[in-house]
Design a protein around this motif. Structure first.
Motif, PDB file in Angstrom:
ATOM      1  N   MET A 163      95.030   7.541  38.540  1.00  0.00           N
ATOM      2  CA  MET A 163      95.936   7.516  39.715  1.00  0.00           C
ATOM      3  C   MET A 163      97.160   8.229  39.429  1.00  0.00           C
ATOM      4  O   MET A 163      97.531   8.891  40.287  1.00  0.00           O
ATOM      5  CB  MET A 163      96.269   6.183  40.116  1.00  0.00           C
ATOM      6  CG  MET A 163      97.213   5.783  41.369  1.00  0.00           C
ATOM      7  SD  MET A 163      96.568   6.756  42.825  1.00  0.00           S
ATOM      8  CE  MET A 163      94.939   5.809  43.174  1.00  0.00           C
ATOM      9  N   ALA A 164      97.684   8.073  38.200  1.00  0.00           N
ATOM     10  CA  ALA A 164      98.983   8.545  37.765  1.00  0.00           C
ATOM     11  C   ALA A 164      98.782  10.350  37.812  1.00  0.00           C
ATOM     12  O   ALA A 164      99.640  10.948  38.419  1.00  0.00           O
ATOM     13  CB  ALA A 164      99.477   8.140  36.382  1.00  0.00           C
ATOM     14  N   GLU A 165      97.674  10.501  37.462  1.00  0.00           N
ATOM     15  CA  GLU A 165      97.284  12.169  37.446  1.00  0.00           C
ATOM     16  C   GLU A 165      97.155  12.643  38.879  1.00  0.00           C
ATOM     17  O   GLU A 165      97.897  13.653  39.064  1.00  0.00           O
ATOM     18  CB  GLU A 165      96.167  12.485  36.529  1.00  0.00           C
ATOM     19  CG  GLU A 165      96.301  12.158  35.034  1.00  0.00           C
ATOM     20  CD  GLU A 165      94.964  12.188  34.339  1.00  0.00           C
ATOM     21  OE1 GLU A 165      94.938  12.560  33.084  1.00  0.00           O
ATOM     22  OE2 GLU A 165      93.696  11.874  34.826  1.00  0.00           O
ATOM     23  N   GLU A 173      90.822   3.678  50.280  1.00  0.00           N
ATOM     24  CA  GLU A 173      91.405   4.503  49.112  1.00  0.00           C
ATOM     25  C   GLU A 173      93.062   3.957  49.270  1.00  0.00           C
ATOM     26  O   GLU A 173      93.363   4.087  47.917  1.00  0.00           O
ATOM     27  CB  GLU A 173      91.515   6.042  49.884  1.00  0.00           C
ATOM     28  CG  GLU A 173      89.959   6.543  49.977  1.00  0.00           C
ATOM     29  CD  GLU A 173      89.166   6.118  51.195  1.00  0.00           C
ATOM     30  OE1 GLU A 173      89.616   5.468  52.000  1.00  0.00           O
ATOM     31  OE2 GLU A 173      87.838   6.248  50.992  1.00  0.00           O
ATOM     32  N   LEU A 174      93.729   3.839  50.340  1.00  0.00           N
ATOM     33  CA  LEU A 174      95.052   3.429  50.173  1.00  0.00           C
ATOM     34  C   LEU A 174      95.302   2.277  49.650  1.00  0.00           C
ATOM     35  O   LEU A 174      96.044   1.891  48.806  1.00  0.00           O
ATOM     36  CB  LEU A 174      95.663   3.221  51.764  1.00  0.00           C
ATOM     37  CG  LEU A 174      97.236   3.278  51.817  1.00  0.00           C
ATOM     38  CD1 LEU A 174      97.641   4.430  51.119  1.00  0.00           C
ATOM     39  CD2 LEU A 174      97.355   3.285  53.140  1.00  0.00           C
ATOM     40  N   ALA A 175      94.084   1.178  49.821  1.00  0.00           N
ATOM     41  CA  ALA A 175      94.429  -0.063  49.218  1.00  0.00           C
ATOM     42  C   ALA A 175      93.976   0.237  47.479  1.00  0.00           C
ATOM     43  O   ALA A 175      94.834  -0.664  46.855  1.00  0.00           O
ATOM     44  CB  ALA A 175      93.232  -0.925  49.802  1.00  0.00           C
ATOM     45  N   ALA A 176      93.088   0.990  47.118  1.00  0.00           N
ATOM     46  CA  ALA A 176      92.972   1.031  45.731  1.00  0.00           C
ATOM     47  C   ALA A 176      94.242   1.778  45.269  1.00  0.00           C
ATOM     48  O   ALA A 176      94.608   1.518  44.043  1.00  0.00           O
ATOM     49  CB  ALA A 176      91.913   2.057  45.890  1.00  0.00           C
ATOM     50  N   GLN A 177      94.847   2.694  46.102  1.00  0.00           N
ATOM     51  CA  GLN A 177      95.942   3.454  45.495  1.00  0.00           C
ATOM     52  C   GLN A 177      97.242   2.208  45.122  1.00  0.00           C
ATOM     53  O   GLN A 177      98.056   2.172  44.073  1.00  0.00           O
ATOM     54  CB  GLN A 177      96.505   4.354  46.378  1.00  0.00           C
ATOM     55  CG  GLN A 177      97.797   5.299  45.825  1.00  0.00           C
ATOM     56  CD  GLN A 177      98.442   6.435  46.642  1.00  0.00           C
ATOM     57  OE1 GLN A 177      97.627   6.581  47.634  1.00  0.00           O
ATOM     58  NE2 GLN A 177      99.212   7.206  46.301  1.00  0.00           N
TER      59      GLN A 177
END
Length: 165
Positions: free
Chosen positions: A37-39, A120-124
């Motif tokens: 996620m950071a990448e 996807e937004l929840a995972a982020q």
């Protein structure tokens, strides 16, 4: 029949920049996911910022400062996950926290605008919250990562010595 244990009952609830979630957050130890996620967050900024600077929507110095902060976040998680490189300098801690907080505010705004969280937004959101959780005072993430890296290095040395015989 034995008693049913609800492991989630021990979790509290916490609000992070308008996003309510369990505390401690789920996925807390999904370190590889946090590095990925950071990448992705860094790559998105590296892609968007040049056009924003050219259009006058972002100052070049501000863009470079944010990129440097996200590079530190990536470096930190790469070191935590793999032992490669070095952890981010402690002097960048406040900047890393502020950048992740700003990202959470953006995530909350997107969810509000879209009427909820996509998977996807929840995972982020989960990953950014977990990264922030690990940066809080009293967390031993870096100390435990350092010990893990040392143990892995010792095991490699022992295996090499065994194979050399």
């Amino acid at each position: 029949m034995g008693a049913v244990i609800d492991f989630n009952a021990a979790r509290g609830v916490r609000v992070w920049q308008g996003i309510e979630t369990c505390d401690p957050p789920f996925g807390l130890y999904d370190y590889a996911d946090h590095l990925a996620m950071a990448e992705r967050m860094l790559a998105a900024r590296e892609k968007r910022f040049p056009a924003m600077v050219s259009a006058g929507k972002l100052e070049a110095e501000q863009a470079e400062a944010e990129l440097a902060t996200f590079r530190a976040i990536v470096a930190d998680w790469r070191w935590i996950c793999t032992g490669q490189g070095k952890p981010a300098p402690l002097a960048t801690l406040a900047l890393r926290c502020a950048a992740l907080d700003a990202s959470l505010r953006t995530i909350a705004e997107i969810a509000r605008d879209e009427g909820g969280f996509s998977p996807e937004l929840a995972a982020q959101a989960d990953s950014v919250i977990a990264m922030l959780w690990h940066l809080e005072p009293g967390r031993r993430t870096h100390a435990l990562a350092r010990i893990t890296h040392e143990i892995r290095a010792d095991l490699r040395t022992q295996q090499e010595a065994t194979h050399a015989v």
